[in-house]
Design a protein around this motif. Structure first.
Motif, mmCIF file in Angstrom:
data_model
loop_
_atom_site.group_PDB
_atom_site.id
_atom_site.type_symbol
_atom_site.label_atom_id
_atom_site.label_comp_id
_atom_site.label_asym_id
_atom_site.label_seq_id
_atom_site.Cartn_x
_atom_site.Cartn_y
_atom_site.Cartn_z
ATOM 1 N N GLY A 159 27.882 41.393 -71.891
ATOM 2 C CA GLY A 159 29.208 41.252 -72.506
ATOM 3 C C GLY A 159 29.875 42.592 -72.753
ATOM 4 O O GLY A 159 31.091 42.718 -72.668
ATOM 5 N N GLN A 160 29.075 43.601 -73.062
ATOM 6 C CA GLN A 160 29.622 44.944 -73.258
ATOM 7 C C GLN A 160 30.189 45.475 -71.945
ATOM 8 O O GLN A 160 31.267 46.052 -71.912
ATOM 9 C CB GLN A 160 28.534 45.893 -73.766
ATOM 10 N N TRP A 168 32.064 38.501 -62.588
ATOM 11 C CA TRP A 168 33.504 38.735 -62.614
ATOM 12 C C TRP A 168 34.238 37.748 -63.506
ATOM 13 O O TRP A 168 35.282 38.067 -64.067
ATOM 14 C CB TRP A 168 34.067 38.747 -61.197
ATOM 15 N N ALA A 169 33.696 36.552 -63.669
ATOM 16 C CA ALA A 169 34.315 35.583 -64.582
ATOM 17 C C ALA A 169 34.344 36.144 -65.995
ATOM 18 O O ALA A 169 35.362 36.030 -66.697
ATOM 19 C CB ALA A 169 33.573 34.252 -64.538
ATOM 20 N N THR A 170 33.258 36.787 -66.433
ATOM 21 C CA THR A 170 33.232 37.343 -67.793
ATOM 22 C C THR A 170 34.219 38.496 -67.937
ATOM 23 O O THR A 170 34.820 38.666 -68.996
ATOM 24 C CB THR A 170 31.812 37.797 -68.191
ATOM 25 N N VAL A 171 34.405 39.271 -66.878
ATOM 26 C CA VAL A 171 35.405 40.345 -66.915
ATOM 27 C C VAL A 171 36.801 39.740 -67.044
ATOM 28 O O VAL A 171 37.611 40.172 -67.873
ATOM 29 C CB VAL A 171 35.320 41.240 -65.655
ATOM 30 N N LEU A 200 30.686 42.116 -78.396
ATOM 31 C CA LEU A 200 31.159 43.145 -77.485
ATOM 32 C C LEU A 200 31.251 44.474 -78.222
ATOM 33 O O LEU A 200 31.113 44.517 -79.430
ATOM 34 C CB LEU A 200 32.515 42.711 -76.928
ATOM 35 N N PRO A 201 31.491 45.561 -77.501
ATOM 36 C CA PRO A 201 31.520 46.881 -78.147
ATOM 37 C C PRO A 201 32.437 46.913 -79.355
ATOM 38 O O PRO A 201 33.556 46.422 -79.310
ATOM 39 C CB PRO A 201 32.054 47.804 -77.047
ATOM 40 N N SER A 202 31.935 47.458 -80.425
ATOM 41 C CA SER A 202 32.719 47.523 -81.652
ATOM 42 C C SER A 202 32.930 48.971 -82.044
ATOM 43 O O SER A 202 32.095 49.820 -81.778
ATOM 44 C CB SER A 202 31.994 46.777 -82.767
ATOM 45 N N PRO A 203 34.045 49.256 -82.697
ATOM 46 C CA PRO A 203 34.282 50.629 -83.146
ATOM 47 C C PRO A 203 33.146 51.210 -83.976
ATOM 48 O O PRO A 203 32.837 52.377 -83.824
ATOM 49 C CB PRO A 203 35.582 50.509 -83.948
#
Length: 167
Positions: free
Chosen positions: A115-116, A151-154, A30-33
């Protein structure tokens, strides 16, 4: 009634995979800094890039194919920008370069990885003042086959975030 049963069955799954969501975060799926850290300073000021991604993810989550019309994307980027003076095209191009967004075609954009989008949409949900009302409106979406996984992944990401807040 069927959608209610589906939602009831989904809630234990959300709880059981909160740890899995945390593993995804640790593994940088997922998004990383670091990805956003590569952006120029003026695009990070005031959390502009992160808030732009959150706004885009929430809107994209409601689209049939998780892609968003570029005109609508730029409207959202403009709303986040407010009175600041950076170029929307510059922000968009940088978000594409760091691997967060991509052009689906000449007219639409989407997140590079689902995923992002799910993670950023969960952040949008966390920021809402009406979380419970929004969840109540969102849960019936889980009963629609083509929207269930989206929506499940959210909700899984949200469960992971809530677990971190408690921990």
């Amino acid at each position: 009634a069927h959608a209610g049963q589906t939602c009831e069955a989904l809630l234990p799954r959300i709880e059981s995979v909160a740890e899995e969501a945390q593993a995804l975060l640790r593994n940088r799926v997922l998004p990383s800094p670091p990805a956003l850290a590569a952006l120029p300073t003026h695009l990070k000021r005031g959390d502009a890039a992160r808030q732009s991604l959150i706004a885009l993810a929430w809107e994209m989550s409601w689209q049939p194919d998780e892609a968003l019309d570029l005109q609508r994307a730029f409207q959202l980027l403009n709303a986040v920008r407010g009175e600041r003076s950076y170029s929307l095209e510059d922000l968009y191009d940088h978000l594409c370069r760091v691997g967060m967004l991509h052009d689906v075609d000449r007219w639409r954009t989407a997140f590079q990885r689902p995923g992002q989008r799910a993670y950023c949409a969960a952040l949008a949900l966390m920021q809402r003042g009406d979380q419970m009302a929004t969840l109540a409106g969102l849960l019936p979406q889980c009963g629609v086959a083509d929207r269930h996984e989206r929506w499940a992944t959210v909700l899984i990401s949200l469960a992971g975030m809530l677990g971190v807040e408690r921990g």
